[in-house]
Scaffold this motif. Structure first.
Motif, PDB file in Angstrom:
ATOM      1  N   TYR A   1       0.818  -1.036   0.033  1.00 56.91           N
ATOM      2  CA  TYR A   1      -0.295   0.420   0.042  1.00 56.91           C
ATOM      3  C   TYR A   1       0.785   0.909   0.088  1.00 56.91           C
ATOM      4  O   TYR A   1       1.169   3.036  -0.214  1.00 56.91           O
ATOM      5  CB  TYR A   1      -1.207   0.299   1.349  1.00 56.91           C
ATOM      6  N   ASP A   2       2.234   1.299   0.366  1.00 55.86           N
ATOM      7  CA  ASP A   2       2.544   2.534   0.317  1.00 55.86           C
ATOM      8  C   ASP A   2       3.185   2.991  -0.387  1.00 55.86           C
ATOM      9  O   ASP A   2       3.096   3.926  -0.966  1.00 55.86           O
ATOM     10  CB  ASP A   2       4.139   2.302   1.777  1.00 55.86           C
ATOM     11  N   GLN A   3       3.358   2.003  -1.268  1.00 55.20           N
ATOM     12  CA  GLN A   3       4.264   2.144  -2.922  1.00 55.20           C
ATOM     13  C   GLN A   3       3.026   2.711  -3.855  1.00 55.20           C
ATOM     14  O   GLN A   3       2.967   3.311  -4.210  1.00 55.20           O
ATOM     15  CB  GLN A   3       4.662   0.099  -3.309  1.00 55.20           C
ATOM     16  N   ARG A   4       2.311   1.862  -3.519  1.00 57.56           N
ATOM     17  CA  ARG A   4       0.667   2.787  -4.559  1.00 57.56           C
ATOM     18  C   ARG A   4       0.974   3.335  -3.981  1.00 57.56           C
ATOM     19  O   ARG A   4       0.030   4.544  -4.839  1.00 57.56           O
ATOM     20  CB  ARG A   4      -0.153   1.485  -3.713  1.00 57.56           C
ATOM     21  N   PHE A   5       1.020   4.098  -2.730  1.00 59.74           N
ATOM     22  CA  PHE A   5       0.035   5.351  -2.426  1.00 59.74           C
ATOM     23  C   PHE A   5       1.557   6.472  -3.393  1.00 59.74           C
ATOM     24  O   PHE A   5       1.466   7.314  -3.121  1.00 59.74           O
ATOM     25  CB  PHE A   5       0.100   6.016  -1.081  1.00 59.74           C
ATOM     26  N   ALA A   6       2.543   6.097  -2.457  1.00 60.90           N
ATOM     27  CA  ALA A   6       3.395   7.039  -3.016  1.00 60.90           C
ATOM     28  C   ALA A   6       3.644   7.164  -4.794  1.00 60.90           C
ATOM     29  O   ALA A   6       4.126   8.703  -5.032  1.00 60.90           O
ATOM     30  CB  ALA A   6       5.192   6.077  -2.994  1.00 60.90           C
ATOM     31  N   ALA A   7       3.172   6.072  -5.385  1.00 63.46           N
ATOM     32  CA  ALA A   7       3.420   6.013  -7.057  1.00 63.46           C
ATOM     33  C   ALA A   7       1.982   6.989  -7.693  1.00 63.46           C
ATOM     34  O   ALA A   7       1.969   7.582  -8.251  1.00 63.46           O
ATOM     35  CB  ALA A   7       2.565   4.451  -7.240  1.00 63.46           C
ATOM     36  N   SER A   8       0.470   6.888  -5.905  1.00 66.38           N
ATOM     37  CA  SER A   8      -0.468   8.025  -6.696  1.00 66.38           C
ATOM     38  C   SER A   8       0.341   9.709  -6.410  1.00 66.38           C
ATOM     39  O   SER A   8      -0.138  10.306  -7.324  1.00 66.38           O
ATOM     40  CB  SER A   8      -1.580   8.081  -5.954  1.00 66.38           C
ATOM     41  N   LEU A   9       1.067   9.863  -5.866  1.00 67.67           N
ATOM     42  CA  LEU A   9       1.706  11.408  -5.791  1.00 67.67           C
ATOM     43  C   LEU A   9       2.585  11.634  -6.937  1.00 67.67           C
ATOM     44  O   LEU A   9       2.561  13.014  -7.033  1.00 67.67           O
ATOM     45  CB  LEU A   9       2.373  11.150  -3.829  1.00 67.67           C
TER      46      LEU A   9
END
Length: 747
Positions: free
Chosen positions: A147-155
């Motif tokens: 989830y952290d990578q996914r959130f970072a990717a969304s940013l």
């Protein structure tokens, strides 16, 4: 030195000390012994009042707050949410709603393990290390479960700014977590000793994976005043020699496309070199953000909670928010839920979401609507305080009414000028110290005046209270040094009054009843004398002696004495019905008045002294009172008194020599104001005056005829007196050298 100034020098000295202490307060740093902390509290309240009076109180739709509210927590779950939810929020904001800029008023300081990825990785390393199928499936799921990578990717690649906070407590020194964004300035970017930003010794920031993916970040530390209210936010925080911008500054700078922040100094602006070069603002592109000496900006509150549109975070996740609400908007993600502890006390509301504070700042920066409170306002406060203090020093020299009017005018002018500068120049001038000084000096003046005047009144009452009415004591207390008991010569008027036939009356009454009668008689007579500003000299049994012109000078002493006599006779007539109802005899009084030079002061012996008047003019007044019964009139005044009251009508009674005085004088009966005289009385006076002329010309027959006609018209004893004299002079003519004067041989 004038008497009033000499009397007030202790008060002026006290006021001067208060003024000096006020000036020292302005010049002393906060926390020092000479800096009055309660004035800071009043200053804060004055600031809040001006804010409430002038705030716009309308909604700004440019900035939308995505609220992690109670409904969102109930629907999505307790905070913190999984980063997959935040990824969805970012994608919704940009992909569906096409937001312009998003700022997070939350910190993502810890990894998100809610997907179970860490557990699966531990199993792959331990219990399931020899299960290839498990490893293959984990590899397929890793990207979805991180989830952290996914959130970072969304940013990444999107205009998103993350918030963080600095620590300042010594107990948390060197407590650092997460990664800071790059600083916007370093110490080398400021002039020497010009930057005094708040210093941090630790921070709580976002995980490096998020901060590196975001477009930038800013701190969201509010500055909480001593009363717990948020009025300012630091635009820059110093940490280890570098300067980091606030979230609101970072968002405003990103909106206008400003690449850097520059310090702005007085003397370098449009007004040229003023000789003062303090740091007063920060420049970011076309934005000018006024700051104080600690690089803090005043929050330009637009209104109460709800001055910006709020949408529920749950509705954003579900796509239930209408597109036009968020399209091309500046978005701040924060919380109004009480359980997440981001409610602040502000000048406009005691519970106010912290995220809306940042919204106010962003809007204020973009609109160049930040109030200014530069360091030089200290000088303005000093000058204002000095001028107000000097004006207040002069007010005790005025009358109480003028002093109170001046105090109110100065208070209103100070507050009005301050509010005008606030509105016209967006400048915050200190006002608390000035208001405190004005009110404190006014209270001192009034308190001193009250106790001093009361002391003066007690002293004057001790000297004169038994002689004069209280209202004259009030007047004398304004300048007590001008009055004393020392003997002096003055032009005055004296009045003697006596009850006719008092000896006979007293013999027919019991002592207690006689005392009651005298009280019922002397009390209203005394009130009349006091009402005409007269001084009671003494009571002599049934008689009253009073005078005018001392201790208070009275240029109208003769008029006041005559009007008092007329009122005494009128009041005596009013009392007859009351006396008759109580079975008392009818009473008449005789009043004599004379005006002239008299000696007045405290006179007597070493055993007993009294404030009284003496002199030939006083004796003449007493003689006139004794003559009233001879002519059957209630009041007699001398020619000297009559000349001093030209607007009153008088009946000439006689030209006489009184006992103890060789010089003849003319005596008169006052009849009242000329303008109010009855026409019939005026005609009778003309006929009487003609009779007197005939009498003094020794034309006895015509004089007698005139007097007889007058007697038929009005039965006055005076006419009978002259008829009797004419009959006497027929038998014993006075001679050709007769001057018309009648000599009285008794008192």
């Amino acid at each position: 030195m004038p008497n009033r100034l000499k009397r007030l020098w202790p008060l002026l000295a006290i006021n001067l000390c208060v003024l000096v202490l006020g000036l020292l307060h302005v010049l002393s740093p906060a926390g020092s012994a000479l800096h009055w902390s309660f004035i800071d509290t009043i200053e804060n309240l004055a600031y809040d009042s001006r804010m409430l009076l002038t705030m716009e109180a309308d909604r700004d739709d440019r900035i939308v707050i995505v609220d992690i509210d109670e409904d969102s927590l109930a629907e999505v779950g307790r905070w913190p949410w999984g980063r997959d939810k935040l990824e969805l929020m970012v994608e919704q904001l940009f992909d569906q709603y096409q937001a312009r800029l998003v700022g997070f008023d939350v910190v993502f300081a810890e990894p998100d393990d809610s997907s179970g990825l860490r557990v699966l990785e531990r199993l792959a390393a331990d219990e399931l290390a020899d299960q290839p199928a498990f490893h293959d499936e984990l590899a397929n799921l890793r990207d979805e479960l991180d989830y952290d990578q996914r959130f970072a990717a969304s940013l990444r690649g999107r205009p998103v700014l993350l918030g963080y906070y600095f620590r300042r407590d010594e107990a948390e020194a060197n407590n650092r977590s997460g990664a800071l964004p790059p600083p916007v300035l370093s110490a080398a970017d400021f002039r020497p000793n010009s930057a005094h930003a708040l210093e941090a010794n630790g921070y709580g920031a976002n995980l490096a994976i998020f901060q590196e993916a975001a477009s930038g970040g800013g701190h969201f530390n509010p500055e909480i005043d001593s009363d717990g209210v948020v009025r300012r936010v630091p635009m820059l925080f110093e940490f280890e020699g570098d300067y980091y911008e606030s979230l609101s500054l970072a968002m405003a700078r990103r909106i206008v496309g400003a690449d850097r922040v520059e310090p702005g100094y007085a003397g370098s602006g449009p007004f040229g070199d003023s000789g003062y070069s303090g740091l007063e603002w920060l420049q970011a592109g076309g934005l000018r953000i006024p700051v104080d000496e600690r690089l803090r900006a005043l929050v330009p509150y637009r209104g109460r909670y709800g001055s910006f549109p709020y949408v529920s975070a749950a509705d954003v996740l579900s796509g239930a928010v209408p597109d036009e609400v968020l399209h091309d908007r500046i978005v701040l993600v924060g919380t109004s839920a009480p359980g997440l502890f981001d409610l602040r006390s502000t000048p406009v509301q005691s519970e106010y979401p912290g995220v809306e504070i940042h919204a106010n700042l962003v809007a204020g920066i973009l609109d160049n609507r930040i109030m200014e409170r530069p360091a030089y306002t200290l000088g303005a406060e000093f000058i204002h305080l000095l001028l107000a203090g000097l004006i207040m020093l002069a007010l005790p020299l005025l009358s109480p009414l003028l002093a109170t009017t001046g105090f109110a005018a100065l208070l209103l002018a100070s507050a009005g000028l301050n509010l005008w500068v606030w509105n016209a120049a967006d400048l915050v001038l200190p006002i608390g110290s000035v208001l405190v000084l004005i009110m404190l000096m006014f209270v001192l003046n009034m308190t001193y005046g009250f106790f001093f005047e009361q002391r003066n009144k007690r002293q004057l009452s001790g000297l004169f209270g038994q002689y004069i009415p209280p209202e004259l004591v009030d007047e004398m207390s304004a300048n007590p040094q001008a009055y004393s008991l020392a003997a002096e010569n003055r032009e005055m008027s004296v009045l003697f009054s006596d009850v006719r036939g008092f000896t006979t009356i007293s013999e027919s009454m019991a002592p207690a009843e006689l005392a009651d009668l005298m009280n019922s008689l002397l009390t209203p007579m005394t009130r009349v004398i006091h009402g005409q500003r007269g001084t009671i000299d003494k009571y002599m049994g049934d008689a009253i002696m009073a005078f005018w012109g001392a201790p208070l000078p009275d240029p109208d002493h003769a008029r006041h004495a005559v009007e008092a006599a007329l009122q005494m006779v009128a009041r005596m007539h009013e009392l007859q019905a009351e006396f008759q109802a109580r079975g008392w005899p009818a009473i008449r009084v005789g009043v004599g008045i004379n005006s002239g030079d008299m000696s007045v002061g405290n006179m007597g012996s070493e055993f007993r002294r009294a404030y009284t008047v003496l002199g030939d003019a006083v004796n003449l007044g007493a003689r006139l009172e004794g003559l009233t019964k001879n002519y059957g009139v209630d009041i007699l005044v001398s020619e000297f008194t009559r000349e001093a009251v030209p607007d009153h009508a008088f009946r000439e009674i006689d030209r006489v020599r009184v006992k103890g005085r060789d010089e003849p004088l003319t005596i008169y009966e006052p009849l009242g104001a000329k303008a109010e005289l009855d026409p019939g009385v005026r005609d009778e006076l003309k006929l009487y005056q003609e009779a007197l002329r005939l009498y003094r010309n020794q034309d006895w027959d015509l004089a007698e005829m005139q007097l007889l006609n007058l007697q038929q018209r009005t039965a006055l004893k005076l006419y009978a007196v002259y008829i009797e004299r004419i009959q006497f002079f027929r038998q014993q003519p006075p001679g050709d050298d007769w001057d018309g004067v009648f000599t009285h041989t008794s008192k």
